[in-house]
Design a protein around this motif. Structure first.
Motif, mmCIF file in Angstrom:
data_model
loop_
_atom_site.group_PDB
_atom_site.id
_atom_site.type_symbol
_atom_site.label_atom_id
_atom_site.label_comp_id
_atom_site.label_asym_id
_atom_site.label_seq_id
_atom_site.Cartn_x
_atom_site.Cartn_y
_atom_site.Cartn_z
ATOM 1 N N ALA A 56 -3.169 -3.446 8.446
ATOM 2 C CA ALA A 56 -4.457 -4.103 8.667
ATOM 3 C C ALA A 56 -5.562 -3.783 7.611
ATOM 4 O O ALA A 56 -6.124 -4.723 7.159
ATOM 5 N N GLN A 57 -5.741 -2.510 7.250
ATOM 6 C CA GLN A 57 -6.557 -2.051 6.574
ATOM 7 C C GLN A 57 -6.468 -2.946 5.118
ATOM 8 O O GLN A 57 -7.489 -3.150 4.379
ATOM 9 N N HIS A 58 -5.302 -3.044 4.767
ATOM 10 C CA HIS A 58 -4.916 -3.765 3.516
ATOM 11 C C HIS A 58 -5.562 -5.244 3.696
ATOM 12 O O HIS A 58 -5.904 -5.965 2.846
ATOM 13 N N GLU A 91 6.847 1.065 -2.222
ATOM 14 C CA GLU A 91 5.847 2.057 -2.873
ATOM 15 C C GLU A 91 5.752 3.366 -2.013
ATOM 16 O O GLU A 91 5.970 4.490 -2.602
ATOM 17 N N ASP A 92 5.806 3.280 -0.608
ATOM 18 C CA ASP A 92 5.824 4.478 0.059
ATOM 19 C C ASP A 92 7.126 5.586 -0.164
ATOM 20 O O ASP A 92 6.960 6.479 -0.478
ATOM 21 N N GLU A 93 8.320 4.908 -0.155
ATOM 22 C CA GLU A 93 9.506 5.697 -0.515
ATOM 23 C C GLU A 93 9.577 6.266 -2.058
ATOM 24 O O GLU A 93 10.064 7.391 -2.268
ATOM 25 N N LEU A 94 8.932 5.482 -2.789
ATOM 26 C CA LEU A 94 8.963 5.735 -4.135
ATOM 27 C C LEU A 94 7.917 7.247 -4.477
ATOM 28 O O LEU A 94 8.106 8.062 -5.113
ATOM 29 N N ILE A 95 6.805 7.110 -3.517
ATOM 30 C CA ILE A 95 5.819 8.069 -3.881
ATOM 31 C C ILE A 95 6.278 9.362 -3.166
ATOM 32 O O ILE A 95 6.091 10.487 -3.708
ATOM 33 N N ARG A 96 7.130 9.099 -2.078
ATOM 34 C CA ARG A 96 7.696 10.315 -1.412
ATOM 35 C C ARG A 96 8.604 11.026 -2.274
ATOM 36 O O ARG A 96 9.075 12.228 -2.491
ATOM 37 N N PHE A 97 9.606 10.119 -3.065
ATOM 38 C CA PHE A 97 10.690 10.557 -3.915
ATOM 39 C C PHE A 97 10.104 11.437 -5.006
ATOM 40 O O PHE A 97 10.445 12.479 -5.321
ATOM 41 N N GLY A 119 -3.250 3.410 -4.017
ATOM 42 C CA GLY A 119 -3.408 4.221 -2.632
ATOM 43 C C GLY A 119 -3.874 2.798 -1.849
ATOM 44 O O GLY A 119 -3.106 1.887 -1.808
ATOM 45 N N ASP A 120 -4.935 2.975 -1.110
ATOM 46 C CA ASP A 120 -5.334 2.022 -0.105
ATOM 47 C C ASP A 120 -6.446 0.990 -0.857
ATOM 48 O O ASP A 120 -6.819 0.317 0.133
ATOM 49 N N MET A 179 0.256 -1.365 -7.397
ATOM 50 C CA MET A 179 1.564 -1.908 -6.748
ATOM 51 C C MET A 179 1.526 -2.777 -5.583
ATOM 52 O O MET A 179 0.306 -2.644 -4.969
ATOM 53 N N TRP A 180 2.408 -3.653 -5.628
ATOM 54 C CA TRP A 180 2.001 -4.614 -4.621
ATOM 55 C C TRP A 180 2.705 -3.953 -3.307
ATOM 56 O O TRP A 180 3.870 -3.387 -3.247
ATOM 57 N N LEU A 181 2.218 -4.210 -2.023
ATOM 58 C CA LEU A 181 2.763 -3.203 -0.832
ATOM 59 C C LEU A 181 3.715 -4.338 0.039
ATOM 60 O O LEU A 181 3.855 -5.550 0.323
ATOM 61 N N ARG A 182 4.975 -3.723 0.071
ATOM 62 C CA ARG A 182 6.094 -4.177 0.794
ATOM 63 C C ARG A 182 5.955 -4.198 2.287
ATOM 64 O O ARG A 182 6.086 -5.194 2.970
ATOM 65 N N LYS A 183 4.852 -3.388 2.673
ATOM 66 C CA LYS A 183 4.523 -3.033 4.025
ATOM 67 C C LYS A 183 3.216 -3.248 4.469
ATOM 68 O O LYS A 183 2.671 -2.176 4.756
#
Lengths: 326, 326
Positions: free
Chosen positions: B115-117, A9-15, B203-204, B108-112
């Motif tokens: 702790a907050q999640h 998700e992170d890299e996609l949002i940055r992209f 988001g979070d 979206m599911w988080l690949r990484k």
């Protein structure tokens, strides 16, 4: 079916920050295309396709493909539109791969197209040929007559494993086509892979063409020949002349074929059947069992080669002329 | 990744006529779930998931799964809502398979996950446990302690192929857990598979839980143990107590664990690690190379079993108590 690359998700949002697409709300890998990884994105603005180009696609060809889609969409053809990045480019990099964000085209491909749909496809193909005029990049067709012998060399020795006698039959066919292939016919940008799964419909209305990743410069009528092969045969190998008639008249409702194209059509159809036969044969012989790809039967196209070989004139495809056509 | 069944536009449109979802505008097979075929539908009303239940799912369990999702969504839990057909049923038949249309959950599911999640997940798990109260159907957990020995019998003889000494170590572990498994703890409906890919975020903010196809009746704290295993270990096998603390305090912000649950947690964690070890080991030994499934390494869960075996009290997971917890 293919999703080769997973993305976070992170890299996609940055992209996506480089695109004007709103905020990402979901992305799903979709089982579509065998050359690339495709994701269906939902954002606060709508739906988009994200394509990551995998190794099978030559990165040098991407400006041609994306530029063509942009050119066609600008000229009113219904096809996916690659979105520009903040720097104006159509191509970015994601997860180490060239990647593009493309407008999502609503519609469904028809598993069982009928004659009326063939007419729509013929018409859309001619509109695509017209709309591509003025597109300045060039890409030779690596899968036309010059490309067949190198392909054949890779499979020749093992061809009889698939069917006895195949080696001799294809060698003869290839030599004949190389000798008689037309030298001069109207040229332009062709789609080169307009199979049913690349044409979307909403109800009976054609909603758009997709997958321009085989597009190239070649004889326009070669594109028609590809469509005759992929739309007008039934599952039992028989040719449906009603569909052929519909496809050809749909095409000619936009652009009339020249006398030379009419005469060349049976040969072009043989050639395009050989082209799909050869790539399928190669995949058939080289894809390991259980790989993430559905292997398509090359013999379906052998049947088509034989059918076209027996054709006397384009009238047998359903092409109508005031006078006899050849 | 999985799309096992393709469907035609015609049969899909006929199938959807029984639902109030508007007109179909597109459908794409998505690379999600390994048990079923899933399609993302767009209609004139929005987005939906179509699930075709393949053979690995017992059709007799479907009323439990779909009824539970309906029950939870009605009680305000954010999860996919199965849509009723015109006859009121949640289940239809498409392409010879049981099939359901389910609301599409953005997120979206988080690949990484961080702790907050984990805190959000703990809280959502407790809310799910609360919301499931009053759900009347029952489904025993086939993958709890009684299910492990039959699973183990299928892999036992070949276990040392994966790692020398595995056969003895697991036999001892299994015997210990069978002898000491808790008899009485608070029970209810558990998710039983709440891994990161089954929890969506925008988001979070946690946007919902999906994939209730392992849900069953069991100890509520067993569900927590599954989450500790799937959310709180790092890729190198180390336990991240900050994440554990977050997950447990998130859970307890909704429901406090009883003293018995606190005491049982290390054992439940061992058991749930063994459960995933055993199914992964079985898949590892039986999935043919190149099959359409990504094989998950069973040894990841061996590391976790060993970690839990050395735990002295639940405080080591990050559980905070005024007094000592066990």
């Amino acid at each position: 079916m293919a999703v080769y690359t997973d993305i976070t998700e992170d890299e996609l949002i940055r992209f996506l920050a480089a695109y004007e697409v709103g905020s990402l709300t979901s992305y799903k890998g979709i089982a579509e295309g065998v050359e690339n990884s495709n994701f269906l994105l939902h954002t606060t603005r709508g739906a988009y396709i994200l394509t990551l180009y995998e190794k099978r696609v030559n990165a040098d060809d991407l400006p041609f493909f994306l530029g063509l889609m942009h050119h066609l969409a600008q000229r009113g053809l219904s096809c996916p539109l690659p979105l520009p990045r903040a720097d104006g480019k159509l191509l970015g990099t994601l997860s180490g791969r060239p990647a593009a964000v493309i407008s999502f085209l609503e519609g469904m491909w028809l598993r069982k197209p009928e004659a009326q749909h063939c007419r729509e496809v013929g018409r859309a193909l001619a509109l695509m040929h017209q709309a591509s005029e003025g597109f300045r990049l060039k890409r030779p067709n690596a899968l036309s007559v010059e490309g067949w012998r190198p392909l054949w060399r890779n499979s020749e020795a093992r061809a009889d494993e698939v069917q006895a006698g195949l080696k001799d039959e294809i060698a003869t066919e290839l030599a004949f086509l190389e000798e008689h292939w037309p030298r001069a016919l109207p040229e332009g940008v062709i789609h080169a892979d307009l199979f049913p799964d690349n044409v979307f419909f909403l109800g009976d209305r054609l909603s758009g063409l997709i997958d321009f990743y085989f597009a190239c410069n070649d004889f326009l009528a070669y594109d028609i020949a590809i469509c005759l092969n992929s739309w007008c045969f039934e599952k039992d190998g028989s040719y449906n002349i009603t569909k052929g008639m519909a496809l050809l008249s749909g095409y000619e409702s936009v652009r009339n074929l020249t006398a030379e194209e009419v005469e060349a059509l049976p040969l072009l159809a043989r050639g395009s059947a050989l082209r799909f036969f050869l790539t399928r044969l190669y995949d058939w012989l080289t894809t390991p069992p259980g790989a993430l790809v559905v292997k398509k039967d090359p013999l379906e196209y052998l049947t088509k080669i034989r059918f076209h070989r027996a054709i006397v004139s384009s009238a047998e495809y359903g092409l109508r002329r005031e006078e006899a056509s050849a």
